[in-house]
Design a protein around this motif. Structure first.
Motif, PDB file in Angstrom:
ATOM      1  N   VAL A 172       0.842  -1.196   0.000  1.00 36.78           N
ATOM      2  CA  VAL A 172       0.000   0.000   0.000  1.00 36.78           C
ATOM      3  C   VAL A 172       0.878   1.247   0.000  1.00 36.78           C
ATOM      4  N   SER A 173       0.526   2.226  -0.822  1.00 29.85           N
ATOM      5  CA  SER A 173       1.269   3.482  -0.884  1.00 29.85           C
ATOM      6  C   SER A 173       0.846   4.397   0.265  1.00 29.85           C
ATOM      7  N   LYS A 174       1.812   4.801   1.078  1.00 32.89           N
ATOM      8  CA  LYS A 174       1.509   5.691   2.205  1.00 32.89           C
ATOM      9  C   LYS A 174       0.967   7.029   1.722  1.00 32.89           C
ATOM     10  N   GLU A 175       1.582   7.588   0.708  1.00 34.06           N
ATOM     11  CA  GLU A 175       1.159   8.895   0.204  1.00 34.06           C
ATOM     12  C   GLU A 175      -0.278   8.842  -0.310  1.00 34.06           C
ATOM     13  N   LYS A 176      -0.627   7.752  -0.980  1.00 35.02           N
ATOM     14  CA  LYS A 176      -1.970   7.617  -1.548  1.00 35.02           C
ATOM     15  C   LYS A 176      -3.031   7.554  -0.448  1.00 35.02           C
ATOM     16  N   ILE A 177      -2.802   6.738   0.568  1.00 38.25           N
ATOM     17  CA  ILE A 177      -3.807   6.589   1.617  1.00 38.25           C
ATOM     18  C   ILE A 177      -3.908   7.862   2.462  1.00 38.25           C
ATOM     19  N   LEU A 178      -2.789   8.573   2.662  1.00 35.82           N
ATOM     20  CA  LEU A 178      -2.845   9.836   3.391  1.00 35.82           C
ATOM     21  C   LEU A 178      -3.688  10.861   2.642  1.00 35.82           C
ATOM     22  N   ARG A 179      -3.561  10.888   1.315  1.00 34.75           N
ATOM     23  CA  ARG A 179      -4.391  11.794   0.520  1.00 34.75           C
ATOM     24  C   ARG A 179      -5.866  11.442   0.660  1.00 34.75           C
ATOM     25  N   GLU A 180      -6.171  10.148   0.611  1.00 36.62           N
ATOM     26  CA  GLU A 180      -7.559   9.713   0.727  1.00 36.62           C
ATOM     27  C   GLU A 180      -8.155  10.055   2.089  1.00 36.62           C
ATOM     28  N   LEU A 181      -7.336  10.008   3.122  1.00 35.70           N
ATOM     29  CA  LEU A 181      -7.792  10.346   4.471  1.00 35.70           C
ATOM     30  C   LEU A 181      -7.806  11.854   4.721  1.00 35.70           C
ATOM     31  N   LYS A 182      -7.264  12.605   3.738  1.00 33.74           N
ATOM     32  CA  LYS A 182      -7.079  14.057   3.895  1.00 33.74           C
ATOM     33  C   LYS A 182      -6.136  14.361   5.069  1.00 33.74           C
ATOM     34  N   PHE A 183      -5.142  13.511   5.220  1.00 29.42           N
ATOM     35  CA  PHE A 183      -4.076  13.707   6.203  1.00 29.42           C
ATOM     36  C   PHE A 183      -2.858  14.295   5.482  1.00 29.42           C
ATOM     37  N   GLU A 184      -1.996  14.970   6.242  1.00 28.78           N
ATOM     38  CA  GLU A 184      -0.780  15.545   5.683  1.00 28.78           C
ATOM     39  C   GLU A 184       0.383  14.565   5.799  1.00 28.78           C
ATOM     40  N   ASN A 185       1.171  14.480   4.767  1.00 27.17           N
ATOM     41  CA  ASN A 185       2.390  13.678   4.813  1.00 27.17           C
ATOM     42  C   ASN A 185       3.410  14.396   5.699  1.00 27.17           C
ATOM     43  N   GLY A 186       4.146  13.645   6.492  1.00 22.30           N
ATOM     44  CA  GLY A 186       5.163  14.242   7.345  1.00 22.30           C
ATOM     45  C   GLY A 186       4.699  14.562   8.752  1.00 22.30           C
ATOM     46  N   ILE A 187       3.399  14.407   9.024  1.00 16.63           N
ATOM     47  CA  ILE A 187       2.877  14.610  10.380  1.00 16.63           C
ATOM     48  C   ILE A 187       2.797  13.257  11.080  1.00 16.63           C
ATOM     49  N   PHE A 188       3.306  13.181  12.299  1.00 15.39           N
ATOM     50  CA  PHE A 188       3.311  11.936  13.065  1.00 15.39           C
ATOM     51  C   PHE A 188       1.885  11.392  13.178  1.00 15.39           C
ATOM     52  N   THR A 189       1.703  10.118  12.767  1.00 14.08           N
ATOM     53  CA  THR A 189       0.370   9.523  12.684  1.00 14.08           C
ATOM     54  C   THR A 189       0.304   8.228  13.487  1.00 14.08           C
ATOM     55  N   VAL A 190      -0.733   8.098  14.299  1.00 10.14           N
ATOM     56  CA  VAL A 190      -0.929   6.924  15.152  1.00 10.14           C
ATOM     57  C   VAL A 190      -2.181   6.177  14.705  1.00 10.14           C
ATOM     58  N   LEU A 191      -2.048   4.866  14.561  1.00 10.74           N
ATOM     59  CA  LEU A 191      -3.179   3.986  14.271  1.00 10.74           C
ATOM     60  C   LEU A 191      -3.571   3.254  15.544  1.00 10.74           C
ATOM     61  N   VAL A 192      -4.880   3.227  15.848  1.00 12.32           N
ATOM     62  CA  VAL A 192      -5.394   2.508  17.010  1.00 12.32           C
ATOM     63  C   VAL A 192      -6.465   1.529  16.552  1.00 12.32           C
ATOM     64  N   PHE A 193      -6.362   0.273  16.962  1.00 16.28           N
ATOM     65  CA  PHE A 193      -7.465  -0.663  16.729  1.00 16.28           C
ATOM     66  C   PHE A 193      -7.422  -1.772  17.767  1.00 16.28           C
ATOM     67  N   GLY A 194      -8.588  -2.341  18.034  1.00 14.34           N
ATOM     68  CA  GLY A 194      -8.685  -3.358  19.074  1.00 14.34           C
ATOM     69  C   GLY A 194      -9.130  -4.708  18.575  1.00 14.34           C
ATOM     70  N   GLY A 195      -9.001  -4.962  17.276  1.00 11.83           N
ATOM     71  CA  GLY A 195      -9.455  -6.235  16.728  1.00 11.83           C
ATOM     72  C   GLY A 195     -10.837  -6.124  16.130  1.00 11.83           C
ATOM     73  N   SER A 196     -11.380  -7.245  15.655  1.00 10.57           N
ATOM     74  CA  SER A 196     -12.648  -7.254  14.933  1.00 10.57           C
ATOM     75  C   SER A 196     -13.804  -6.702  15.754  1.00 10.57           C
ATOM     76  N   LEU A 197     -13.782  -6.936  17.069  1.00  9.49           N
ATOM     77  CA  LEU A 197     -14.894  -6.524  17.917  1.00  9.49           C
ATOM     78  C   LEU A 197     -14.599  -5.249  18.707  1.00  9.49           C
ATOM     79  N   GLY A 198     -13.373  -4.742  18.587  1.00  8.52           N
ATOM     80  CA  GLY A 198     -13.012  -3.567  19.345  1.00  8.52           C
ATOM     81  C   GLY A 198     -12.613  -3.929  20.777  1.00  8.52           C
ATOM     82  N   ALA A 199     -12.371  -2.902  21.616  1.00  6.21           N
ATOM     83  CA  ALA A 199     -11.957  -3.111  23.003  1.00  6.21           C
ATOM     84  C   ALA A 199     -12.279  -1.835  23.762  1.00  6.21           C
ATOM     85  N   VAL A 200     -13.169  -1.914  24.726  1.00 10.82           N
ATOM     86  CA  VAL A 200     -13.691  -0.714  25.375  1.00 10.82           C
ATOM     87  C   VAL A 200     -12.586   0.101  26.054  1.00 10.82           C
TER      88      VAL A 200
END
Length: 357
Positions: A172-200
């Motif tokens: 996956v191209s980082k630049e492409k997905i950042l554009r789609e998310l309307k995020f800026e390249n070069g800004i520190f980015t954190v991904l959070v997920f808790g699995g298929s069902l999430g985690a409270v």
């Protein structure tokens, strides 16, 4: 070409199904026809519908603890699933039947063995599940992701094959997905997920922590909440333009590509995907995972130096922010050459070899 069917039995959430999908993609590329046997829970069906692969549903649930009415119901479901599997396997006449986890694999693999089909299981976790320990006694080969899980199985039919990471995660191209998310390249980015069902708790602590951090230094957040937490987290972040909230993302490869650091559970899938992508992560093992296997999954890659483990009992805004800052400081400026690490032995190649023997 003749019959090229291969059955993949898998149930539960993404941790068991995604490795099955990775195998199915490889089999399909080689001219085989993968067909999934899955339990009829919402998570399994949703994932398989998105994958595009053919599937057959079975009424199977997890085994309850102790002798009770629920346990009797579980046994009845297993019995009916066994006979349904017998009928379907006779009709499909597969070249092989592969279990990738969950109790659906038990009736399906026993039915396949009675019908003299080639049978295999793949164990993703450092500490194997009870179903796979049982099935190891009857199947032709057992494939394991971690060397440390070998001691739970018969050595003569166990192969260290690593985890079948889906190839689309690695391309996956980082630049492409950042554009789609309307995020800026070069800004520190954190991904959070808790699995298929999430985690409270993970969702809430991560959200509060990252909102606080964003007041000090600009950061971007991609937060996949799961179905049960989406509305609450969305309300917390309001109209913050640097914080994107999704209930679910089928293309987790895009989410990984957008991020610099990941905060997530430590199911085997996540652990091997992070390792393949050489991605720094804060791992919060699911407290109630069978035999605490998520903790031991995380410990297997902690030595790589890019993972910090926070047990859920210690998860708080301070511990999480400290971990994120520590990983941010350790990120190398250029990791392009080391980013893709394919397993040394692919499971599907070994299965095909065993099918032909």
């Amino acid at each position: 070409m003749g019959n090229r069917n291969i059955i993949i039995a898998s149930s539960g959430t993404g941790g068991h199904i995604y490795p099955g999908i990775a195998l199915a993609e490889e089999f399909k590329n080689k001219g085989y026809n993968p067909i999934f046997f899955i339990s009829n829970n919402t998570a399994s069906i949703k994932i398989l519908k998105n994958s595009g692969f053919e599937y057959i549903e079975f009424n199977v649930s997890g085994m309850p603890g102790g002798i009770s009415f629920l346990f009797i119901t579980f046994l009845v479901k297993m019995k009916f699933s066994f006979f349904k599997a017998l009928i379907k396997i006779v009709k499909l006449d597969p070249l092989a039947v592969i279990g990738t986890g969950g109790y659906i694999a038990v009736p399906v693999l026993f039915a396949a063995k009675i019908l003299h089909k080639k049978t295999f299981i793949h164990e993703q976790n450092a500490i194997p599940g009870k179903a796979n320990i049982l099935l190891n006694k009857i199947t032709d080969k057992t494939f394991i992701s971690f060397q440390s899980s070998e001691k739970y199985f018969k050595k003569k039919n166990t192969i260290l094959s690593n985890y079948p990471v889906r190839k689309n995660i690695l391309s996956v191209s980082k630049e492409k997905i950042l554009r789609e998310l309307k995020f800026e390249n070069g800004i520190f980015t954190v991904l959070v997920f808790g699995g298929s069902l999430g985690a409270v708790k993970l969702n809430e602590v991560a959200c509060e922590t990252l909102l606080k951090l964003s007041f000090k230094n600009r950061i971007q957040v991609l937060h996949i909440t799961g179905s049960g937490n989406y509305i609450k987290i969305q309300e917390k972040i309001g109209d913050n333009p640097d914080y994107r909230v999704f209930e679910y993302m089928h293309d987790i490869g895009a989410a990984y590509a957008a991020s610099d650091v990941v905060v997530c559970r430590s199911g085997a899938g996540s652990v091997f995907e992070l390792k393949a992508l050489d991605k720094p992560a804060v791992l919060v093992p699911y407290l109630y995972a069978a035999d605490n296997h998520q903790y031991w999954n995380a410990k297997e890659i902690e030595k790589d130096g890019k993972v910090i483990i926070i047990e859920e009992k210690n998860l708080a805004k301070e511990s999480l922010s400290n971990a994120i800052y520590a990983l941010k400081e350790n990120i190398k400026s250029n990791t392009a050459e080391s980013i893709i690490k394919f397993p040394r032995k692919l499971v599907f190649e070994e299965i095909i070899k065993c099918m032909k023997s």
